[in-house]
Structure formats: C-alpha cells, structure tokens
Design a protein around this motif. Structure first.
Motif, PDB file in Angstrom:
ATOM      1  N   LEU A   1      37.954  33.458  44.804  1.00  9.35           N
ATOM      2  CA  LEU A   1      38.549  34.612  44.128  1.00  9.35           C
ATOM      3  C   LEU A   1      39.285  35.501  45.120  1.00  9.35           C
ATOM      4  O   LEU A   1      40.368  36.022  44.812  1.00  9.35           O
ATOM      5  CB  LEU A   1      37.465  35.421  43.405  1.00  9.35           C
ATOM      6  N   GLU A   2      38.722  35.661  46.314  1.00  7.66           N
ATOM      7  CA  GLU A   2      39.382  36.496  47.322  1.00  7.66           C
ATOM      8  C   GLU A   2      40.722  35.910  47.731  1.00  7.66           C
ATOM      9  O   GLU A   2      41.690  36.653  47.957  1.00  7.66           O
ATOM     10  CB  GLU A   2      38.469  36.654  48.534  1.00  7.66           C
ATOM     11  N   ARG A   3      40.801  34.588  47.821  1.00  5.65           N
ATOM     12  CA  ARG A   3      42.079  33.958  48.181  1.00  5.65           C
ATOM     13  C   ARG A   3      43.133  34.200  47.099  1.00  5.65           C
ATOM     14  O   ARG A   3      44.325  34.305  47.398  1.00  5.65           O
ATOM     15  CB  ARG A   3      41.896  32.454  48.389  1.00  5.65           C
ATOM     16  N   ARG A   4      42.708  34.275  45.856  1.00  5.45           N
ATOM     17  CA  ARG A   4      43.650  34.436  44.756  1.00  5.45           C
ATOM     18  C   ARG A   4      43.956  35.900  44.439  1.00  5.45           C
ATOM     19  O   ARG A   4      45.085  36.228  44.066  1.00  5.45           O
ATOM     20  CB  ARG A   4      43.090  33.747  43.502  1.00  5.45           C
TER      21      ARG A   4
ATOM     22  N   VAL B   1      41.299  55.358  36.375  1.00  9.66           N
ATOM     23  CA  VAL B   1      42.224  54.361  36.915  1.00  9.66           C
ATOM     24  C   VAL B   1      41.551  53.001  36.833  1.00  9.66           C
ATOM     25  O   VAL B   1      40.494  52.777  37.430  1.00  9.66           O
ATOM     26  CB  VAL B   1      42.626  54.668  38.373  1.00  9.66           C
ATOM     27  N   PHE B   2      42.163  52.093  36.057  1.00  9.38           N
ATOM     28  CA  PHE B   2      41.683  50.724  35.973  1.00  9.38           C
ATOM     29  C   PHE B   2      42.478  49.840  36.921  1.00  9.38           C
ATOM     30  O   PHE B   2      43.714  49.971  37.021  1.00  9.38           O
ATOM     31  CB  PHE B   2      41.838  50.169  34.558  1.00  9.38           C
ATOM     32  N   ALA B   3      41.799  48.965  37.622  1.00  4.72           N
ATOM     33  CA  ALA B   3      42.453  47.871  38.338  1.00  4.72           C
ATOM     34  C   ALA B   3      42.095  46.601  37.577  1.00  4.72           C
ATOM     35  O   ALA B   3      40.930  46.195  37.547  1.00  4.72           O
ATOM     36  CB  ALA B   3      41.974  47.788  39.780  1.00  4.72           C
ATOM     37  N   VAL B   4      43.077  46.022  36.900  1.00  7.37           N
ATOM     38  CA  VAL B   4      42.846  44.830  36.089  1.00  7.37           C
ATOM     39  C   VAL B   4      43.312  43.617  36.884  1.00  7.37           C
ATOM     40  O   VAL B   4      44.456  43.583  37.368  1.00  7.37           O
ATOM     41  CB  VAL B   4      43.586  44.913  34.740  1.00  7.37           C
ATOM     42  N   HIS B   5      42.438  42.626  36.997  1.00  8.70           N
ATOM     43  CA  HIS B   5      42.708  41.439  37.800  1.00  8.70           C
ATOM     44  C   HIS B   5      42.675  40.209  36.889  1.00  8.70           C
ATOM     45  O   HIS B   5      41.695  40.007  36.159  1.00  8.70           O
ATOM     46  CB  HIS B   5      41.660  41.282  38.900  1.00  8.70           C
ATOM     47  N   GLY B   6      43.718  39.394  36.933  1.00  6.61           N
ATOM     48  CA  GLY B   6      43.770  38.187  36.117  1.00  6.61           C
ATOM     49  C   GLY B   6      43.535  36.945  36.955  1.00  6.61           C
ATOM     50  O   GLY B   6      44.417  36.528  37.720  1.00  6.61           O
ATOM     51  N   LEU B   7      42.340  36.376  36.830  1.00  3.98           N
ATOM     52  CA  LEU B   7      41.986  35.187  37.607  1.00  3.98           C
ATOM     53  C   LEU B   7      42.526  33.933  36.930  1.00  3.98           C
ATOM     54  O   LEU B   7      42.325  33.718  35.733  1.00  3.98           O
ATOM     55  CB  LEU B   7      40.470  35.075  37.744  1.00  3.98           C
TER      56      LEU B   7
ATOM     57  N   ASN C   1      46.905  35.219  38.681  1.00  6.30           N
ATOM     58  CA  ASN C   1      46.268  35.524  39.960  1.00  6.30           C
ATOM     59  C   ASN C   1      46.905  36.775  40.575  1.00  6.30           C
ATOM     60  O   ASN C   1      47.263  36.815  41.755  1.00  6.30           O
ATOM     61  CB  ASN C   1      46.348  34.335  40.922  1.00  6.30           C
ATOM     62  N   GLU C   2      47.015  37.784  39.736  1.00  3.81           N
ATOM     63  CA  GLU C   2      47.612  39.056  40.133  1.00  3.81           C
ATOM     64  C   GLU C   2      46.752  40.206  39.630  1.00  3.81           C
ATOM     65  O   GLU C   2      45.852  40.012  38.808  1.00  3.81           O
ATOM     66  CB  GLU C   2      49.030  39.178  39.552  1.00  3.81           C
ATOM     67  N   SER C   3      47.066  41.402  40.132  1.00  6.52           N
ATOM     68  CA  SER C   3      46.332  42.606  39.741  1.00  6.52           C
ATOM     69  C   SER C   3      47.315  43.713  39.410  1.00  6.52           C
ATOM     70  O   SER C   3      48.445  43.734  39.905  1.00  6.52           O
ATOM     71  CB  SER C   3      45.407  43.063  40.878  1.00  6.52           C
TER      72      SER C   3
ATOM     73  N   PRO D   1      32.994  23.740  42.575  1.00  6.78           N
ATOM     74  CA  PRO D   1      32.294  24.660  43.489  1.00  6.78           C
ATOM     75  C   PRO D   1      33.089  25.941  43.716  1.00  6.78           C
ATOM     76  O   PRO D   1      33.573  26.221  44.824  1.00  6.78           O
ATOM     77  CB  PRO D   1      32.161  23.825  44.768  1.00  6.78           C
ATOM     78  N   VAL D   2      33.259  26.743  42.673  1.00  9.34           N
ATOM     79  CA  VAL D   2      34.003  27.993  42.775  1.00  9.34           C
ATOM     80  C   VAL D   2      33.093  29.071  43.356  1.00  9.34           C
ATOM     81  O   VAL D   2      31.997  29.319  42.850  1.00  9.34           O
ATOM     82  CB  VAL D   2      34.536  28.423  41.394  1.00  9.34           C
ATOM     83  N   LYS D   3      33.567  29.719  44.425  1.00  9.51           N
ATOM     84  CA  LYS D   3      32.784  30.736  45.121  1.00  9.51           C
ATOM     85  C   LYS D   3      33.575  32.035  45.249  1.00  9.51           C
ATOM     86  O   LYS D   3      34.761  32.092  44.916  1.00  9.51           O
ATOM     87  CB  LYS D   3      32.394  30.233  46.523  1.00  9.51           C
ATOM     88  N   LYS D   4      32.917  33.049  45.754  1.00 10.17           N
ATOM     89  CA  LYS D   4      33.548  34.350  45.958  1.00 10.17           C
ATOM     90  C   LYS D   4      34.835  34.219  46.764  1.00 10.17           C
ATOM     91  O   LYS D   4      35.850  34.854  46.448  1.00 10.17           O
ATOM     92  CB  LYS D   4      32.567  35.283  46.670  1.00 10.17           C
ATOM     93  N   ARG D   5      34.813  33.391  47.801  1.00 11.60           N
ATOM     94  CA  ARG D   5      35.990  33.252  48.660  1.00 11.60           C
ATOM     95  C   ARG D   5      37.202  32.708  47.894  1.00 11.60           C
ATOM     96  O   ARG D   5      38.348  33.008  48.240  1.00 11.60           O
ATOM     97  CB  ARG D   5      35.675  32.355  49.859  1.00 11.60           C
TER      98      ARG D   5
END
Length: 299
Positions: A190-193, A164-170, A152-154, A184-188
């Motif tokens: 992902l934003e929290r993580r 420039v790549f921004a790589v995000h690991g969910l 849960n980092e970038s 019930p996984v939503k956009k929010r």
C-alpha cells in the motif's frame, strides 16, 4: 402404493420452505435498503458532523428507470460526500454499463463524488486486447460528469465544518482476486501505491477487497471502506456471510461495521449481483455514514 401420512408432512413442508426461500431470494435481488452507521473520531474538529454515502458493487443493476429509485434514496440522505467503491459495472466482454452510468452521471448534482476501482474495472483496464477501449471510454464518462477517479491516488477534501478528509483509492492487480488463493499483500504494498496516510487529515481508504484488511489496517487508515463480497451471498443471522467470491468460507469482514481501536472498518453488502444471482437474508444496501467529533461522553 401411497406414502404413509407421516412421510407426506415433511415433503410438503420442504416444498413450502423451498418456495418461501425462492420468493425471498427474488425479493432481495430486486430491492435495497439504506444502512446507517455512526462513526466518531478525535481527529475531527469541534462541531464536525459530516455524512458520507458509500456505494459499491452495483454491477449495472437497475432500480427503476435510469436507476431513479436508487438516485432518490441517495438524495434523501443529503450526503456531503459520496464515495464509490468499485464494481459498478460487470467487467465482461460485451456487457453494457448504461444502468451504472445512468446513476453515476447524476450523483455529482448532489455533492462531490470520488470513485475507486474494483476488480471488474481493473480487469477491463489491464486487458485492452480483450475489452478494447471499454475502460478508457468508461473512465472518460466518469471524468466528464465531474467524478474524481482515484487509481492508486489520493485527494484532500476540505468540508465546510473544518473537517479535512484524505481519500485514498487503492488499486490492486487482478492477480490478487484469483479463486481459492490470497496474494501476499502487505503494508509496504500500500505504501508503494499510496504513500503514507496524511497526519493532518482524517484518512479514508477505499480498498475494494476486504481479504487484505490486515494490510489496510497496518497502513494506518482511520476509516476503511470495502465491498466485493456481496455480503457473502447468503447470511446467517448472528454469524454473517457464508462464502466469498474467491471461495473462502465465513469471512471475518463481509457486510458490517467493526471498530478496532481507533480504526473503523465498513464492508458494504453491495447493490447488485452477477453470475451467482443469489441473496438470502442479505439485502443490497446503500451505506450512509455519519462522521462526528468524538466527545468525552462517547469515549
């Protein structure tokens, strides 16, 4: 009493078909291919031309001694960046991961490597009372050989051509991988993580489970890379994979590339198998992605 000749013919054909399919399943479980995709984006600078390799779902399978066949295939693609989408091992008590490490430890000699967890790593991480120090030991091995692990980092990765790549690991909890249900996984979530995508970079999201692709797209990544489904075990030409590990039939995102507006979704068929050792018309794959600036001609 002997069977009428007209009944013998279908029986013989059925036996031959079963033998052919069994042989093909065996072949596909012991080989792999390189699948190449081209992706273009207006967000990249003039002249941008980068090659990314995506590896996922090896499940500690081995292609040659120390996974040498697989490593040689990686080298021959001459990638600028290697992204690993999780489930490189099997998250079961007592299962070894030497074959996975034999490959992973060699990858940083080729180019930078970024790794995001799948459900098997997550299972080990969440239950140390079952797996002891297995996850911490595995994580240490990855970090010691120079692999960047995103939990849960970038990370921002500048390339020599100005990209420039921004790589995000969910990283989602194991509860989102339960059989016969979707959380019930939503956009929010992902934003929290992960926070928000970075406006001044090309955003790549490593999201192991494509069952939550709608949330990943809503979050706003330019390129989403997933795995987990092993191509649907059996694929029907023109239709795709049949079933997911969670028991859902004919998943939309299963083992292909889709362009949806300005976003690109790539789901790997993976490199290995476990538990259900079945692959049919579904060869394991290394995914090679060439990312270039979108020109007027490609609009």
């Amino acid at each position: 009493m002997t069977l009428p000749f007209i009944l013998i013919i279908p029986a013989v054909l059925a036996v031959i078909l079963a033998a052919v399919l069994t042989a093909e399943i065996h072949r596909e479980l012991h080989t792999f291919c390189v699948t190449r995709y081209d992706v273009s984006s207006e967000k990249l600078p003039d002249g941008a031309d980068v090659k990314i390799l995506f590896l996922s779902d090896l499940h500690d399978c081995c292609y040659g001694e120390n996974n040498d066949r697989l490593f040689q295939a990686v080298k021959e693609e001459h990638p600028d960046l290697i992204l690993v989408g999780g489930d490189m091992l099997v998250g079961k008590k007592g299962c070894a991961y030497e074959n996975a490490l034999a490959l992973l430890k060699r990858l940083p000699s080729v180019c930078p490597v970024v790794y995001a967890n799948g459900n098997h790593e997550q299972r080990m991480k969440e239950a140390p009372e079952i797996y002891d120090s297995s996850y911490d030991d595995y994580k240490s091995e990855l970090l010691d050989c120079g692999i960047t692990l995103l939990e849960n980092e970038s990370i921002r990765i500048p390339m020599p051509d100005g990209t420039v790549f921004a790589v995000h690991g969910l990283e989602l909890p194991v509860s989102t991988y339960l059989k016969f249900r979707k959380a019930p996984v939503k956009k929010r979530d992902l934003e929290r993580r992960l926070g928000s995508p970075q406006a001044d970079a090309y955003n790549i999201l490593l999201a192991h489970n494509p069952a939550y692709m709608d949330a990943c797209k809503d979050w706003g990544a330019d390129l989403i890379l997933s795995g987990h489904l092993h191509g649907g075990l059996v694929r029907i030409p023109g239709i795709g994979g049949i079933i997911t590990p969670q028991g859902f039939l004919f998943p939309k995102y299963c083992g292909e590339m889709r362009r949806e507006g300005n976003q690109t979704v790539i789901v790997s068929r993976g490199l290995g198998s476990h538990t259900l050792n079945i692959r049919l018309f579904n060869v394991p794959e290394v995914v090679s992605i060439r990312i270039r600036m979108k020109t007027k001609k490609s609009l």
